[in-house]
Write a protein that holds these residues in place. Structure first.
Motif, short mmCIF file in Angstrom:
data_model
loop_
_atom_site.label_atom_id
_atom_site.label_comp_id
_atom_site.label_asym_id
_atom_site.label_seq_id
_atom_site.Cartn_x
_atom_site.Cartn_y
_atom_site.Cartn_z
N LEU A 1 -44.52 -13.26 -38.60
CA LEU A 1 -43.11 -13.42 -38.91
C LEU A 1 -42.87 -13.19 -40.39
CD1 LEU A 1 -43.15 -14.66 -36.07
CD2 LEU A 1 -41.52 -16.37 -36.88
N GLN B 1 -38.88 -10.65 -35.42
CA GLN B 1 -38.72 -12.08 -35.60
C GLN B 1 -38.99 -12.45 -37.05
OE1 GLN B 1 -41.39 -13.82 -32.71
NE2 GLN B 1 -40.11 -13.21 -30.98
N ASP C 1 -37.62 -20.14 -37.14
CA ASP C 1 -38.01 -18.84 -36.62
C ASP C 1 -36.88 -18.27 -35.77
OD1 ASP C 1 -40.43 -19.37 -37.82
OD2 ASP C 1 -41.46 -19.90 -35.96
N ASP D 1 -35.12 -14.77 -33.68
CA ASP D 1 -35.34 -13.51 -32.99
C ASP D 1 -34.11 -12.62 -33.17
OD1 ASP D 1 -36.75 -11.69 -31.33
OD2 ASP D 1 -35.56 -12.33 -29.60
N GLU E 1 -28.86 -13.04 -33.47
CA GLU E 1 -29.96 -13.76 -34.12
C GLU E 1 -30.05 -15.13 -33.47
OE1 GLU E 1 -31.17 -13.77 -38.66
OE2 GLU E 1 -29.62 -15.28 -38.31
N LEU F 1 -35.95 -19.42 -32.04
CA LEU F 1 -37.09 -19.43 -31.14
C LEU F 1 -37.53 -20.87 -30.86
CD1 LEU F 1 -39.07 -16.50 -32.75
CD2 LEU F 1 -38.02 -16.49 -30.48
#
Length: 229
Positions: free
Chosen positions: A30, A86, A179, A181, A205, A208
């Motif tokens: 990431l 991500q 985090d 995605d 957006e 996660l």
């Protein structure tokens, strides 16, 4: 349809009221991004083209077209056109116990400053159409972000203690991250206004599962923290 409240460009989905035990670092795959300056969501503009050939670019018009998908008489389907990857989106968190702003230890001959900090940040899931979008519509009807395991009504709260150590010649703040995605999506609409439409370039957006992070933003006193201080 009742829309959630507008919070910047997104509906709040996740709240951290911290200080908490230090979790593991972000996964190596990431990318870290500065949430104070990152503008990926709005770097691309969504458009809607109706079946009669009319193309609209105002974000309010794109949102209005998307909201038609909440009607039973309208059929909609989404297609991911780009997996943008991500990222871990970081923010400096204000110190709610000891006052706002960074801990400054700018005397080169001083001692380490170690403090236990309680702070908080509200994370958001977002769209590039300039307004909040109904979670049920987006997840259940379109399947966008469905794998992220989030909902508008749920919050994630953590409590505990986080220590931050600032050495002489440095300043620092607790930082919080999540985090996220990122995807670019097209939505095909059958029915509704002018009989149908195609939305292109819709950026999303979504958070996660288990993506909460906490760390330290520490820099030399002559440099800037993520929030520009």
């Amino acid at each position: 349809m009742t829309l959630p409240y507008r919070a910047g460009i997104a509906a709040a989905v996740s709240v951290m009221a911290l200080a908490m035990a230090m979790p593991t670092a972000s996964a190596a795959s990431l990318q870290d991004v500065n949430g104070h300056t990152d503008n990926w969501l709005n770097e691309g503009s969504a458009t809607v083209t109706f079946d009669n050939g009319t193309t609209l670019t105002r974000q309010s018009d794109v949102l209005e077209a998307l909201q038609q998908c909440g009607a039973l008489s309208v059929s909609c389907a989404s297609t991911t056109t780009q997996d943008a990857g991500q990222v871990t989106k970081w923010y400096d968190a204000e110190n709610t116990d000891l006052g706002t702003g960074p801990i400054q230890n700018c005397s080169p001959n001083g001692n380490d400053i170690t403090q236990t900090i309680t702070a908080g940040h509200t994370f958001s899931w977002g769209w590039n159409i300039g307004a909040s979008v109904d979670v049920t519509l987006v997840k259940d009807r379109l399947g966008i972000g469905a794998s992220a395991g989030f909902s508008q009504s749920s919050t994630e709260a953590s409590t505990g203690a986080v220590g931050i150590t600032v050495k002489p010649g440095q300043k620092g703040m607790l930082k919080m991250g999540y985090d996220m995605d990122r995807k670019v999506t097209n939505v095909s609409i059958q029915g509704g206004r002018f009989g149908g439409a195609q939305i292109t370039g819709l950026r999303t957006e979504t958070p996660l599962p288990g993506g909460k992070r906490v760390g330290q933003d520490i820099v030399p006193c002559d440099q800037q923290l993520m929030n520009g201080r």
